[in-house]
Design a protein around this motif. Structure first.
Motif, PDB file in Angstrom:
ATOM      1  N   THR A   2       0.694   2.183  -7.029  1.00  0.00           N
ATOM      2  CA  THR A   2      -0.012   3.403  -6.641  1.00  0.00           C
ATOM      3  C   THR A   2      -1.281   3.111  -5.853  1.00  0.00           C
ATOM      4  OG1 THR A   2      -1.183   3.488  -8.759  1.00  0.00           O
ATOM      5  CG2 THR A   2       0.881   4.723  -8.595  1.00  0.00           C
ATOM      6  N   THR A   3      -1.882   1.948  -6.071  1.00  0.00           N
ATOM      7  CA  THR A   3      -3.095   1.630  -5.311  1.00  0.00           C
ATOM      8  C   THR A   3      -2.799   1.458  -3.826  1.00  0.00           C
ATOM      9  OG1 THR A   3      -2.788  -0.721  -5.847  1.00  0.00           O
ATOM     10  CG2 THR A   3      -4.331   0.543  -7.217  1.00  0.00           C
ATOM     11  N   GLU A   4      -1.548   1.185  -3.481  1.00  0.00           N
ATOM     12  CA  GLU A   4      -1.153   1.022  -2.082  1.00  0.00           C
ATOM     13  C   GLU A   4      -0.415   2.242  -1.536  1.00  0.00           C
ATOM     14  OE1 GLU A   4      -1.990  -1.493  -0.124  1.00  0.00           O
ATOM     15  OE2 GLU A   4      -3.048  -2.525  -1.737  1.00  0.00           O
ATOM     16  N   SER A   5      -0.261   3.277  -2.355  1.00  0.00           N
ATOM     17  CA  SER A   5       0.451   4.476  -1.921  1.00  0.00           C
ATOM     18  C   SER A   5      -0.329   5.205  -0.827  1.00  0.00           C
ATOM     19  CB  SER A   5       0.660   5.429  -3.100  1.00  0.00           C
ATOM     20  OG  SER A   5       1.463   4.816  -4.094  1.00  0.00           O
ATOM     21  N   PRO A   6       0.377   5.916   0.046  1.00  0.00           N
ATOM     22  CA  PRO A   6      -0.308   6.645   1.124  1.00  0.00           C
ATOM     23  C   PRO A   6      -1.290   7.676   0.584  1.00  0.00           C
ATOM     24  CG  PRO A   6       2.051   6.531   1.548  1.00  0.00           C
ATOM     25  CD  PRO A   6       1.847   6.027   0.147  1.00  0.00           C
ATOM     26  N   SER A   7      -2.386   7.826   1.268  1.00  0.00           N
ATOM     27  CA  SER A   7      -3.382   8.825   0.910  1.00  0.00           C
ATOM     28  C   SER A   7      -2.770  10.223   0.944  1.00  0.00           C
ATOM     29  CB  SER A   7      -4.556   8.754   1.891  1.00  0.00           C
ATOM     30  OG  SER A   7      -5.449   9.831   1.699  1.00  0.00           O
ATOM     31  N   SER A   8      -3.338  11.095   0.139  1.00  0.00           N
ATOM     32  CA  SER A   8      -2.924  12.503   0.152  1.00  0.00           C
ATOM     33  C   SER A   8      -3.521  13.249   1.336  1.00  0.00           C
ATOM     34  CB  SER A   8      -3.359  13.188  -1.150  1.00  0.00           C
ATOM     35  OG  SER A   8      -2.789  12.537  -2.273  1.00  0.00           O
ATOM     36  N   ASN A 161      -2.904  -0.462 -11.712  1.00  0.00           N
ATOM     37  CA  ASN A 161      -1.485  -0.148 -11.579  1.00  0.00           C
ATOM     38  C   ASN A 161      -0.804  -0.379 -12.921  1.00  0.00           C
ATOM     39  OD1 ASN A 161      -0.969   0.540  -8.727  1.00  0.00           O
ATOM     40  ND2 ASN A 161      -1.685  -1.531  -8.324  1.00  0.00           N
ATOM     41  N   PRO A 180      -3.420   7.092  -5.485  1.00  0.00           N
ATOM     42  CA  PRO A 180      -3.705   6.694  -4.103  1.00  0.00           C
ATOM     43  C   PRO A 180      -5.179   6.892  -3.743  1.00  0.00           C
ATOM     44  CG  PRO A 180      -1.766   8.107  -4.205  1.00  0.00           C
ATOM     45  CD  PRO A 180      -2.413   8.170  -5.557  1.00  0.00           C
ATOM     46  N   THR A 184      -6.109   4.984   2.557  1.00  0.00           N
ATOM     47  CA  THR A 184      -4.967   4.275   1.986  1.00  0.00           C
ATOM     48  C   THR A 184      -5.247   2.790   1.752  1.00  0.00           C
ATOM     49  OG1 THR A 184      -3.406   5.811   3.017  1.00  0.00           O
ATOM     50  CG2 THR A 184      -2.543   3.662   2.336  1.00  0.00           C
TER      51      THR A 184
END
Length: 268
Positions: A2-8, A161, A180, A184
């Protein structure tokens, strides 16, 4: 992760300043809730650290980049805040002290270096090693934790994570999943904030349990500037109800809030 997931959020470069700041603040407000969910894990870790430190053990932090810097900051603040020796809580960053100010290329990718860095402290079974890694996959941290466990140290971690390799290498993992980042992958933001909050909780709770606080006051703090001397005088006045002049005389003679209060109470 989740730390590398795309920004909202998208098209950040098109946002005005107020929108940028408001959005960052909105994301930051989610961090304390994530930390709250991890309190049982934090409690379990602190409960294991305290008895070891009561036997003379030390607390070590290891990490790379932002995570390493946060460990160094927390460790460096313990001596002035709680009056403990500088080597009781130690922060070690991948790449050495140079990396505090300037990134050291590939330092976090060395699986063996953390234990080499720790070796000079001659760690033993009373010591605790906490690995700090937002991603939970930093080789420097994983390698250090693996070797520490073999040597009998207590191991813990602070990661952002779920189910990470760093957590699996730790006996008492603390997992604070903040989701996120606004930008990002920029884990210096929410993840870094979460790590700072958790480290504050760990070191402060440990020091309170070790008797370094009286009431709600830092009675063992180092008096390194005028602000802290004035704070110390106010503590003494509030605690034993003496004049400012008497408080100053006690502090001059005994050198700390705790020693001043104890010496006065013995006299009455």
């Amino acid at each position: 992760m989740t730390t590398e997931s795309p920004s909202s959020y998208n098209d950040l470069e098109k946002m005005n300043i107020n929108a940028i700041l408001t959005s960052i603040n909105k994301e930051d407000q989610t961090v304390p809730d994530a930390v709250q969910k991890a309190i049982p894990q934090i409690e379990a870790l602190v409960s294991q650290i305290v008895p070891r430190m009561q036997k003379g053990g030390r607390l070590f932090y290891i990490g790379a980049g932002t995570s390493g810097r946060l460990g160094v900051v927390d460790a460096s603040e313990c001596p002035p805040t709680f009056g403990v020796p500088f080597d009781l809580v130690v922060g070690i960053i991948a790449g050495g002290d140079t990396a505090i100010r300037k990134a050291v290329e590939n330092a976090e990718d060395d699986w063996n270096q953390a234990w080499i860095d720790l070796a000079s402290y001659q760690p033993d079974e009373n010591d605790t090693l906490i690995g700090i890694a937002a991603s939970g996959r930093t080789p420097y941290v994983i390698g250090g934790l693996n070797e520490a466990r073999k040597a009998g140290l207590l191991t813990g971690c602070v990661v952002c994570n779920d189910g990470s390799a760093v957590a699996k290498a730790s006996e008492f993992p603390v997992e604070v999943v903040v989701g996120p980042e606004f930008l990002t992958g920029s884990t210096r933001m929410k993840a870094g904030t979460a790590q700072k909050l958790v480290l504050n909780m760990i070191s402060t709770a440990v020091m309170i349990r070790l008797g370094k606080v009286k009431g709600n006051k830092m009675v063992d703090m180092q008096l390194t500037n005028e602000k802290l001397v004035n704070r110390a005088l106010k503590m003494i006045i509030d605690e034993i109800n003496v004049s400012p002049e008497k408080a100053q005389a006690l502090l001059n003679e005994h050198g700390s809030v705790r020693a001043s209060i104890e010496a006065y109470e013995k006299q009455i």
